[in-house]
Design a protein around this motif. Structure first.
Motif, PDB file in Angstrom:
ATOM      1  N   GLN A  21       0.820  -1.216   0.000  1.00  0.00           N
ATOM      2  CA  GLN A  21       0.000   0.000   0.000  1.00  0.00           C
ATOM      3  C   GLN A  21       0.854   1.266   0.000  1.00  0.00           C
ATOM      4  O   GLN A  21       0.462   2.280  -0.557  1.00  0.00           O
ATOM      5  N   TYR A  22       2.013   1.188   0.627  1.00  0.00           N
ATOM      6  CA  TYR A  22       2.868   2.373   0.708  1.00  0.00           C
ATOM      7  C   TYR A  22       3.379   2.760  -0.663  1.00  0.00           C
ATOM      8  O   TYR A  22       3.370   3.935  -1.034  1.00  0.00           O
ATOM      9  N   ALA A  23       3.813   1.744  -1.431  1.00  0.00           N
ATOM     10  CA  ALA A  23       4.301   2.025  -2.784  1.00  0.00           C
ATOM     11  C   ALA A  23       3.164   2.560  -3.655  1.00  0.00           C
ATOM     12  O   ALA A  23       3.345   3.490  -4.441  1.00  0.00           O
ATOM     13  N   MET A  24       1.968   1.988  -3.463  1.00  0.00           N
ATOM     14  CA  MET A  24       0.827   2.426  -4.257  1.00  0.00           C
ATOM     15  C   MET A  24       0.536   3.909  -4.013  1.00  0.00           C
ATOM     16  O   MET A  24       0.343   4.676  -4.948  1.00  0.00           O
ATOM     17  N   ALA A  25       0.502   4.289  -2.735  1.00  0.00           N
ATOM     18  CA  ALA A  25       0.240   5.690  -2.393  1.00  0.00           C
ATOM     19  C   ALA A  25       1.369   6.575  -2.916  1.00  0.00           C
ATOM     20  O   ALA A  25       1.130   7.629  -3.527  1.00  0.00           O
ATOM     21  N   HIS A  26       2.588   6.129  -2.728  1.00  0.00           N
ATOM     22  CA  HIS A  26       3.750   6.924  -3.115  1.00  0.00           C
ATOM     23  C   HIS A  26       3.779   7.198  -4.616  1.00  0.00           C
ATOM     24  O   HIS A  26       4.147   8.287  -5.052  1.00  0.00           O
ATOM     25  N   ASP A  27       3.378   6.195  -5.424  1.00  0.00           N
ATOM     26  CA  ASP A  27       3.522   6.311  -6.883  1.00  0.00           C
ATOM     27  C   ASP A  27       2.274   6.855  -7.583  1.00  0.00           C
ATOM     28  O   ASP A  27       2.325   7.185  -8.760  1.00  0.00           O
ATOM     29  N   LEU A  28       1.152   6.925  -6.849  1.00  0.00           N
ATOM     30  CA  LEU A  28      -0.140   7.192  -7.486  1.00  0.00           C
ATOM     31  C   LEU A  28      -0.169   8.436  -8.389  1.00  0.00           C
ATOM     32  O   LEU A  28      -0.491   8.358  -9.573  1.00  0.00           O
ATOM     33  N   PHE A  29       0.178   9.595  -7.826  1.00  0.00           N
ATOM     34  CA  PHE A  29       0.049  10.835  -8.608  1.00  0.00           C
ATOM     35  C   PHE A  29       1.070  10.913  -9.732  1.00  0.00           C
ATOM     36  O   PHE A  29       0.802  11.467 -10.796  1.00  0.00           O
ATOM     37  N   GLU A  30       2.253  10.335  -9.493  1.00  0.00           N
ATOM     38  CA  GLU A  30       3.265  10.283 -10.546  1.00  0.00           C
ATOM     39  C   GLU A  30       2.721   9.464 -11.729  1.00  0.00           C
ATOM     40  O   GLU A  30       2.839   9.874 -12.880  1.00  0.00           O
ATOM     41  N   LEU A  31       2.098   8.332 -11.428  1.00  0.00           N
ATOM     42  CA  LEU A  31       1.542   7.494 -12.497  1.00  0.00           C
ATOM     43  C   LEU A  31       0.421   8.230 -13.245  1.00  0.00           C
ATOM     44  O   LEU A  31       0.341   8.184 -14.464  1.00  0.00           O
ATOM     45  N   LEU A  32      -0.440   8.940 -12.491  1.00  0.00           N
ATOM     46  CA  LEU A  32      -1.527   9.674 -13.151  1.00  0.00           C
ATOM     47  C   LEU A  32      -0.964  10.771 -14.053  1.00  0.00           C
ATOM     48  O   LEU A  32      -1.467  11.029 -15.141  1.00  0.00           O
ATOM     49  N   ARG A  33       0.115  11.422 -13.584  1.00  0.00           N
ATOM     50  CA  ARG A  33       0.750  12.440 -14.427  1.00  0.00           C
ATOM     51  C   ARG A  33       1.384  11.812 -15.662  1.00  0.00           C
ATOM     52  O   ARG A  33       1.322  12.385 -16.760  1.00  0.00           O
ATOM     53  N   GLU A  34       1.993  10.637 -15.489  1.00  0.00           N
ATOM     54  CA  GLU A  34       2.603   9.956 -16.640  1.00  0.00           C
ATOM     55  C   GLU A  34       1.545   9.597 -17.679  1.00  0.00           C
ATOM     56  O   GLU A  34       1.814   9.609 -18.876  1.00  0.00           O
ATOM     57  N   MET A  35       0.342   9.306 -17.205  1.00  0.00           N
ATOM     58  CA  MET A  35      -0.752   8.998 -18.131  1.00  0.00           C
ATOM     59  C   MET A  35      -0.992  10.176 -19.081  1.00  0.00           C
ATOM     60  O   MET A  35      -1.290   9.994 -20.249  1.00  0.00           O
ATOM     61  N   ASP A  36      -0.881  11.380 -18.520  1.00  0.00           N
ATOM     62  CA  ASP A  36      -1.134  12.577 -19.328  1.00  0.00           C
ATOM     63  C   ASP A  36      -0.056  12.800 -20.382  1.00  0.00           C
ATOM     64  O   ASP A  36      -0.251  13.565 -21.320  1.00  0.00           O
ATOM     65  N   GLU A  37       1.104  12.165 -20.190  1.00  0.00           N
ATOM     66  CA  GLU A  37       2.165  12.326 -21.186  1.00  0.00           C
ATOM     67  C   GLU A  37       2.034  11.325 -22.330  1.00  0.00           C
ATOM     68  O   GLU A  37       2.759  11.394 -23.304  1.00  0.00           O
ATOM     69  N   THR A  38       1.116  10.386 -22.182  1.00  0.00           N
ATOM     70  CA  THR A  38       0.903   9.426 -23.263  1.00  0.00           C
ATOM     71  C   THR A  38      -0.234   9.943 -24.144  1.00  0.00           C
ATOM     72  O   THR A  38      -0.866  10.947 -23.811  1.00  0.00           O
ATOM     73  N   ASP A  39      -0.499   9.244 -25.252  1.00  0.00           N
ATOM     74  CA  ASP A  39      -1.626   9.669 -26.094  1.00  0.00           C
ATOM     75  C   ASP A  39      -2.864   8.806 -25.812  1.00  0.00           C
ATOM     76  O   ASP A  39      -3.716   8.626 -26.675  1.00  0.00           O
ATOM     77  N   ALA A  40      -2.935   8.300 -24.576  1.00  0.00           N
ATOM     78  CA  ALA A  40      -4.077   7.446 -24.217  1.00  0.00           C
ATOM     79  C   ALA A  40      -5.387   8.226 -24.310  1.00  0.00           C
ATOM     80  O   ALA A  40      -5.465   9.374 -23.891  1.00  0.00           O
ATOM     81  N   GLU A  41      -6.404   7.572 -24.871  1.00  0.00           N
ATOM     82  CA  GLU A  41      -7.733   8.193 -24.961  1.00  0.00           C
ATOM     83  C   GLU A  41      -8.671   7.611 -23.906  1.00  0.00           C
ATOM     84  O   GLU A  41      -9.777   8.104 -23.703  1.00  0.00           O
TER      85      GLU A  41
END
Ligand code: AMP
Ligand code: MG
Length: 369
Positions: free
Chosen positions: A318-338
């Protein structure tokens, strides 16, 4: 656009003993705060966008820098328990107990405010949210500034909170006077918010001081704000205006898949969501645990080459999940995912905070399997 100074601290600024060199650098940042300027700074939860909480103009500048509606109240940060009393009109017994056990730390409490706190800082409410962070650089910065520091998360309004200085630089360059770089935030999700201003304590936002910890400390079954249970109906007034705004959201719409009884059914359900999304012609991203990814790869029809994969860590961490969450969401915005498909996790302890952010990011598009 103003010039934004980057003040880089030593990598060890999160340990209890702050170096003399770092203290000198923080003096400069504290001076900016004292004079009404804005400084983004690290805390143990996420980065904060700080301004002098007692100056209405500083609060106004915070709203402008974030692009946040000004009826969304700010959290006021202190660096000594003695600094609480002047800000509030009463300190209920529950708050005393919680402060004794969890301050300094990732806990914000909402009190009836004293006349000292400008209503610009509280978004016009007669309550004030107060936090005493444990991050040594945050504590020293607030202490050196000599004033309570109003600080919402240091992101542009609507974007995921910032957990590294690089995120702050991305969102706030040219909009604040300085950014203090103290490395990556340990916890990664914003503080727990506990409202102690009413008849009984109420959880407004889950965080690293978990619901279970609060219930244990206060010996009660904790009431929760309706906004934690689902999207607010149009006729329900949110407890804090901030709760009505879109939050944490990546640019692409997101679907959350949660296992009702454990995780077995999750991977097959994610697979069918993925296949359907691809059939609709959408570039699709997958945000899931390493266990889920392994299970998916074992299924013949896993469309690996057609999707963007952002594996998180283990679903048990759970700690890693919380720690990485917003970084992962920001990385999503750098992709061309629809379209984004994300795996939910257990809602116990810190998992409740992670799921709260994911549910909002998904605008409550949740598939329970
Ligand atoms: P953040 O921008 O993540 O630091 O969050 C600040 C949030 O704290 C706001 O959006 C509110 O939800 C909450 N908050 C701040 N002040 C109050 C208050 N007086 N009463 C209730 N919630 C508050
Ligand atoms: Mg925020």
């Amino acid at each position: 656009m103003m010039e934004t100074r980057i003040i880089k601290l030593n990598d060890y600024c999160r340990t209890e003993i702050l170096s003399d060199a770092d203290r000198e650098k923080l003096k400069e940042a504290a001076e900016i705060l004292k004079e009404g300027g804005l400084v983004a700074f690290p805390t143990e939860t996420v980065y904060g966008l700080g301004g002098n909480a007692l100056m209405p103009e500083a609060s106004e500048r915070i709203y402008a820098a974030k692009g946040r509606p000004s009826d969304n109240p700010l959290i006021v940060h202190i660096a000594d328990i003695k600094d609480l009393k002047p800000l509030v009109s009463e300190i209920p017994e529950a708050a005393r107990k919680m402060a004794e056990r969890y301050w300094p730390g990732p806990l914000t409490m909402v009190f009836k405010k004293s006349p000292l706190v400008p209503s610009r800082t509280t978004g016009g409410l007669d309550t004030v949210a107060v936090r005493f962070p444990v991050h040594p650089a945050a504590m020293e910065l607030i202490r050196l500034s000599g004033v309570p520091v109003a600080a919402p998360s240091a992101n542009r309004s609507g974007r995921p909170s910032t957990t590294t200085a690089a995120h702050c630089i991305e969102d706030l360059t040219g909009r604040v006077d300085a950014i203090v770089d103290g490395g990556s935030a340990d916890i990664g999700v914003e503080s727990t918010i506990l409202d102690v201003s009413g008849e009984e304590p109420q959880l407004l936002r889950p965080g690293a001081v978990t619901k279970e910890m609060i219930e244990e400390t206060l010996g009660i079954e904790l009431a929760e704000d309706a906004a934690l249970k689902g999207p607010l109906a149009a006729d329900v007034r949110p407890k804090a205006p901030g709760m009505k705004y879109r939050h944490y959201a990546p640019k692409a719409p997101m679907q959350l898949v949660m296992g009702k009884n454990g995780s077995e059914a999750v991977a097959p359900a994610i697979l069918s969501c993925l296949l359907e999304s691809i059939r609709k012609g959408r570039k699709t991203a997958l945000l899931c645990s390493e266990e889920c990814l392994r299970e998916l790869k074992a299924l013949d029809s896993f469309p690996e080459k057609d999707i963007i994969i952002k594996p998180g860590g283990s679903r048990r961490d759970q700690y890693a999940m919380a720690h990485d969450l917003f970084e992962l969401l920001r990385e999503m915005d750098e992709t061309d995912a629809e379209y984004i498909i994300a795996e939910g996790c257990s809602e116990e302890q810190l998992g409740y905070a992670v799921m709260n952010r994911l549910k909002k990011a998904a605008a409550w598009q949740i598939l329970y399997v």
